[in-house]
Design a protein around this motif. Structure first.
Motif, PDB file in Angstrom:
ATOM      1  N   LEU A 158       0.829  -1.206   0.000  1.00 14.78           N
ATOM      2  CA  LEU A 158       0.000   0.000   0.000  1.00 14.78           C
ATOM      3  C   LEU A 158       0.868   1.263   0.000  1.00 14.78           C
ATOM      4  O   LEU A 158       0.544   2.255  -0.664  1.00 14.78           O
ATOM      5  CB  LEU A 158      -0.934  -0.005   1.210  1.00 14.78           C
ATOM      6  CG  LEU A 158      -2.038  -1.075   1.193  1.00 14.78           C
ATOM      7  CD1 LEU A 158      -2.745  -1.120   2.540  1.00 14.78           C
ATOM      8  CD2 LEU A 158      -3.029  -0.810   0.078  1.00 14.78           C
ATOM      9  N   SER A 166      -8.480  -0.581 -10.033  1.00 14.41           N
ATOM     10  CA  SER A 166      -8.637  -0.643  -8.581  1.00 14.41           C
ATOM     11  C   SER A 166      -9.883  -1.466  -8.268  1.00 14.41           C
ATOM     12  O   SER A 166     -10.996  -1.063  -8.603  1.00 14.41           O
ATOM     13  CB  SER A 166      -8.772   0.768  -7.999  1.00 14.41           C
ATOM     14  OG  SER A 166      -8.974   0.704  -6.607  1.00 14.41           O
ATOM     15  N   PHE A 182     -10.171  -6.356  -0.528  1.00 21.21           N
ATOM     16  CA  PHE A 182     -10.101  -5.083  -1.238  1.00 21.21           C
ATOM     17  C   PHE A 182     -10.486  -3.853  -0.419  1.00 21.21           C
ATOM     18  O   PHE A 182     -10.520  -2.755  -0.962  1.00 21.21           O
ATOM     19  CB  PHE A 182     -11.000  -5.146  -2.482  1.00 21.21           C
ATOM     20  CG  PHE A 182     -10.662  -6.276  -3.398  1.00 21.21           C
ATOM     21  CD1 PHE A 182      -9.395  -6.415  -3.922  1.00 21.21           C
ATOM     22  CD2 PHE A 182     -11.621  -7.216  -3.727  1.00 21.21           C
ATOM     23  CE1 PHE A 182      -9.077  -7.463  -4.764  1.00 21.21           C
ATOM     24  CE2 PHE A 182     -11.326  -8.267  -4.573  1.00 21.21           C
ATOM     25  CZ  PHE A 182     -10.047  -8.391  -5.088  1.00 21.21           C
ATOM     26  N   ARG A 240      -7.153  -0.178   0.027  1.00 20.49           N
ATOM     27  CA  ARG A 240      -6.680   0.004  -1.341  1.00 20.49           C
ATOM     28  C   ARG A 240      -6.295   1.466  -1.546  1.00 20.49           C
ATOM     29  O   ARG A 240      -6.715   2.353  -0.795  1.00 20.49           O
ATOM     30  CB  ARG A 240      -7.744  -0.413  -2.357  1.00 20.49           C
ATOM     31  CG  ARG A 240      -8.989   0.444  -2.329  1.00 20.49           C
ATOM     32  CD  ARG A 240     -10.087  -0.112  -3.224  1.00 20.49           C
ATOM     33  NE  ARG A 240     -11.236   0.780  -3.264  1.00 20.49           N
ATOM     34  CZ  ARG A 240     -12.171   0.815  -2.331  1.00 20.49           C
ATOM     35  NH1 ARG A 240     -12.113   0.009  -1.290  1.00 20.49           N
ATOM     36  NH2 ARG A 240     -13.178   1.659  -2.433  1.00 20.49           N
TER      37      ARG A 240
END
Length: 533
Positions: A431, A478, A512, A515
């Motif tokens: 990240l 994404s 997810f 993100r």
């Protein structure tokens, strides 16, 4: 180059005259293969397998797969007059009496280690880049089966010499079989041909090692390569590369020349290792005797995680209705590896179920852009490495003069603590790298130069990045968590499989929820027009 093309034209003409295959050969010769060093990892495994076949054929000419007892009268003086099996005696003869026998044995053994190593690293490359996604799930399963077969083939191979080291491994194998409830004694009897060590095991292992498993290997590798050929190679994200094209070099003459040279490099490195680094010196171990165990015995590295799993498991047993189930053997030797390889084989389908992504993928992921998958991969690797290290707890105790019990307890704690920590740290790193990529796209590369503006403001000068790099940092999608479906449909009727839907949504959120969104084109244009680079 001209000579190669002329020779290829002559060969193609000859084949076409007889089989009418000119069109197919021309199409095949011009097939494009992406050019990246990581694709060579699979080739190393393939070339090592070829080396194994060649050297194994040589060794079969002298090896005697028999446990019949003989008296040794060969060239190795320390074992003169000692009783041993024909398998062990013939292996000594290959090592000391057959010209080139020892180097062939060592090339064969080193090639086996390189083969499994290349498979593992190749598998990691495929996992971390997402090359297992549709339409390549079948090839992933084939690769998992090949890796499993490689472990079994390696166990059978280094057990054939019937030395004290390999015999100790077979004794462990017998203990694992006996730990199976109800059927364990039968399986042990069928494998060993009676009570351990029996008289038929070496002959049976020999048949499996040189005939059965290599035949399965050849079939699966052929299917694996054909699927790669048909589905085309994946490729790393760069401008001009899409899900519907392939950018690279033609199969002939560029790829064939590279592949041929790389095969000889692989063979040369393996031969060099075999010339300077002794491996499996069975003459130092002596022939196998059921009542003896060598000090500091270790299997080949790829079986080390099983050894560590057995050593680290607490001495738990279940006793009921007159039966004893040794959980300290059953769990680490069968349940743990069974879970590991099953999860490995099913992972593409698990991820597709979680993401709901049913599209074809030919462009690879950057590992940082899929932080949860990358974290899970590092978690699995750390778990495996701790098991591998735990298999050498006695060597750690001897080397560092520590209590083996204390070392074992430390590994029991580490196997629980380190994998989840490695997952969290890896995900945070991914990240963080995504955030750095986003800042690089929006503000450019940091130069470390501080500039003072006329109004007194101090700013850092950023260097604009190229359009190619900007595309690479923003091309990925994404992914968002799946939305939880309502309990009822539009007509107020309760939905079926609601629990499964809720579980899928929770797992998707786990994947997810954390993100970093890549910059949108609007954001990039706004920064570019503001002129703050």
């Amino acid at each position: 180059m001209a000579m190669l093309e002329k020779a290829a034209a002559q060969v193609g003409g000859t084949i076409d005259d007889r089989f009418g295959a000119a069109g197919w050969i021309k199409k095949t010769a011009r097939k494009v293969f992406p050019d990246h060093w990581s694709f060579m990892l699979g080739e190393i495994a393939l070339y090592s397998f070829i080396i194994l076949l060649l050297t194994g054929t040589f060794l079969t000419l002298w090896f005697q797969p028999s446990q019949s007892e003989v008296v040794y009268h060969g060239a190795y003086t320390p074992l003169q007059g000692l009783k041993m099996s024909q398998a062990y005696e013939s292996t000594l003869r290959i090592s000391f009496d057959v010209r080139g026998g020892l180097i062939m044995r060592q090339i064969h053994h080193w090639a086996a280690l390189i083969f499994v190593s290349a498979m593992v690293v190749h598998l990691c490359r495929i996992f971390f880049t997402g090359a297992f996604r549709k339409p390549r799930e079948t090839n992933w399963i084939i690769g998992t089966i090949l890796l499993t077969l490689a472990l079994i083939e390696g166990l059978a191979g280094y057990s054939l010499p019937d030395d004290l080291l390999s015999g100790t491994g077979l004794r462990i194998t017998e203990g694992v079989l006996l730990s199976l409830p109800l059927v364990g004694t039968y399986l042990s009897y069928f494998l060993f041909g009676g009570q351990f060590p029996g008289d038929d095991l070496i002959a049976r292992l020999y048949t499996a090692h040189v005939l059965l498993i290599p035949g399965i290997f050849l079939a699966l590798i052929t299917v694996h390569v054909m699927l790669v050929w048909y589905q085309k190679h994946t490729q790393y994200p760069l401008p001009g590369r899409t899900e519907k094209n392939a950018v690279g070099y033609p199969f002939f003459p560029v790829y064939t020349a590279k592949a041929g040279g790389f095969f000889f490099i692989t063979f040369g490195v393996t031969a060099l290792l075999s010339s300077v680094a002794t491996i499996n010196p069975i003459w130092l171990f002596g022939p196998y005797k059921p009542g003896e165990v060598s000090d500091g015995t270790q299997p080949d590295w790829y079986m080390g995680f099983l050894e560590g799993s057995l050593r680290m498991m607490p001495p738990w047993e279940i006793r009921a209705w007159g039966y004893t189930v040794p959980m300290n053997v059953l769990v680490p030797a069968l349940i743990v590896p069974g879970f590991m390889f099953t999860a490995l084989g099913l992972y593409p389908f698990i991820e597709r179920w979680v993401t709901g992504d049913d599209r074809e993928h030919h462009i690879l992921d950057r590992p940082r852009n899929v932080p949860t998958r990358t974290g899970l991969g590092v978690l699995a690797i750390s778990f495996w490495l701790i098991l591998l290290a735990g298999g050498a707890n006695d060597l750690f105790a001897i080397t560092f003069h520590l209590s083996i019990n204390s070392i074992t307890r430390a590994f029991q704690v580490l196997i629980i603590v380190i994998p989840p920590i490695s997952y969290v740290v890896t995900k945070r790193i991914c990240l963080g790298l995504q955030r750095r990529d986003r800042e690089k796209v929006l503000h450019g590369r940091e130069t470390g130069i501080i500039q003072r503006l006329p109004d007194g403001e101090m700013i850092e000068v950023h260097e604009p990045i190229s359009d190619t790099e900007k595309w690479m940092l923003t091309q990925h999608l994404s992914r968002r968590p799946l939305e939880l479906e309502p309990d009822t449909d539009d007509n107020g009727i309760p939905r079926r499989r609601l629990l499964l839907s809720k579980a899928r949504a929770r797992v998707s959120r786990f994947y997810f929820e954390d993100r970093v969104e890549p910059p949108t084109p609007a954001e990039v244009r706004e920064i570019e027009t503001s002129g703050h680079h």
